[in-house]
Design a protein around this motif. Structure first.
Motif: not given
Ligand SMILES: CC(=O)SCCNC(=O)CCNC(=O)[C@H](O)C(C)(C)COP(=O)(O)OP(=O)(O)OC[C@H]1O[C@@H](n2cnc3c(N)ncnc32)[C@H](O)[C@@H]1OP(=O)(O)O
Ligand SMILES: N[C@@H](CCO)C(=O)O
Length: 367
Positions: A125-141
């Motif tokens: 679900a968090l990956v779905g959120l990142l997709d929705g926010l247009g963030i492909e690669r995080l600096y850090c999790a």
């Protein structure tokens, strides 16, 4: 200051490890700091069992500061002048993301019709959120406790989604002891007649059971030395003003009893009992090696990310030995990993408290 409370509804059903799916769940989240032009400065903070998205903003129910306000903000170790911080409420919880208290497609609360979820489902679900926010690669999790499990799950299942992973006071597998403590809590909730098979949303909630669950769990977040230092065998002042006297009954004679009752009761104001059942179950099911064919190293095969693992010497819930196990697996997978065991007296909850050495480690890793 964060933006206004935000939420995103996934546009497709969320597939679940159980084989089922969740129809278009809502993910409630908060953000802090600006996203830069090339979207490369986003940090995802994953919360622990009873945490929420209010990592650095006032909690809407308790009115207290965010649970990591000491760590996240302008000029703080997770510096929002530099980073865009995202923190989302996990599915199954009760602070805005879809969970058992949410209304199902038939217009009634899910209650126990909510599907059993896993940590990997939360991360999906968090990956779905990142997709929705247009963030492909995080600096850090980043995550502590169950937040660390989510970060580990992201590293293992969506390794391309973050360049760094910071894992604090966590484990790659829930131990028998941890499952046992969770089961005590769940049984306390289910033994409360108000629980009513999970169907209580139209009436009174099983607060007595939930409070006992929290009291038992809260002990596991502390340490014996910390408890001795903070309370020892000192007696609690009584409501009638009597000081330092035993009641020769079952009042909260000792300060530690009074404290636990306070923590247990306070918890019922901010948390849903069914969510507690679902999230503890997800933690109990967490076994990253098992998800990847039995060898933890295989979970990290081919990763290109950098890792930092932090444990606390007083944490007997997720002891340093479990962190070492993760570090060995990461080393065997060829991942660059740094590891530190910090000394702090507060037990597992040390990651939430004033431990300046943790601030330095977090800041250093992000630099
Ligand atoms: C990602 C996440 O993990 S989010 C979830 C984290 N948040 C929580 O777990 C919230 C509930 N837990 C707590 O408050 C945790 O104890 C912590 C770790 C977050 C805070 O720890 P500390 O700062 O050491 O606070 P402490 O545990 O001493 O609790 C202080 C409270 O207990 C109360 N208290 C202390 N002694 C007693 C006593 N003898 N009798 C009754 N109440 C007492 C204090 O009055 C204080 O109340 P307040 O919170 O309303 O101000
Ligand atoms: N005390 C924290 C950490 C538990 O792992 C919580 O309630 O979520």
């Amino acid at each position: 200051m964060p933006d206004a409370p935000q939420s995103l509804r996934l546009t497709t059903p969320l597939p679940l490890d159980s084989g089922g799916e969740l129809a278009a769940p809502t993910i409630a989240y908060e953000t802090y700091g600006e996203l830069n032009a090339d979207r490369s400065n986003a940090i995802l903070i994953c919360h622990a069992l009873t945490g929420d998205q209010y990592v650095a903003s006032t909690h809407p129910i308790t009115g207290k500061p965010g649970w990591w306000a000491r760590m996240v903000g302008p000029g703080k170790p997770i510096d929002t002048d530099r980073f865009h911080v995202i923190c989302a409420n996990v599915i199954g919880s009760c602070l805005g993301s879809t969970g058992p208290a949410s209304v199902a497609p038939d217009g009634q609360p899910y209650a126990l019709r909510f599907p059993v979820i896993t940590v990997r489902d939360m991360v999906r679900a968090l990956v779905g959120l990142l997709d929705g926010l247009g963030i492909e690669r995080l600096y850090c999790a980043i995550g502590g406790s169950m937040g660390g499990m989510q970060a580990l799950s992201l590293a293992a299942n969506w390794p391309e989604r973050a360049a760094r992973f910071l894992l604090i006071a966590t484990t790659a597998r829930h131990s028998a002891q941890n499952i046992a403590f969770h089961e005590v809590g769940r049984q306390a909730i289910m033994a409360d007649p108000r629980w009513n098979g999970g169907d209580y949303y139209a009436g009174e909630a099983p607060d007595a059971g939930l409070a006992v669950a929290r009291m038992a769990a809260h002990i596991t977040y502390l340490s014996e030395d910390g408890l001795t230092e903070k309370f020892g065998r000192r007696l609690q002042d009584r409501p009638d003003g009597t000081q330092g006297a035993k009641s020769f009954g079952f009042d909260a004679d000792f300060q530690i009893e009074s404290y636990l009752r306070y923590q247990g009761n306070g918890f019922t104001k901010r948390f849903d009992a069914n969510s507690y059942l679902y999230i503890t179950r997800a933690m109990d099911y967490f076994d990253l090696a098992d998800e990847h064919g039995g060898r933890l190293t295989d979970a990290f095969a081919g990763t290109t990310a950098r890792f930092c693992v932090v444990s606390f010497d007083s944490d007997w819930l997720y002891p340093t030995s479990e962190s070492r196990h993760m570090v060995q697996a990461l080393n065997a997978a060829g991942a660059p990993v740094s590891f530190v065991e910090l000394s702090a007296p507060f037990g597992h909850d040390s990651f939430l408290l004033d431990v300046p050495a943790l601030d330095r480690v977090v800041k250093g890793f992000l630099e």
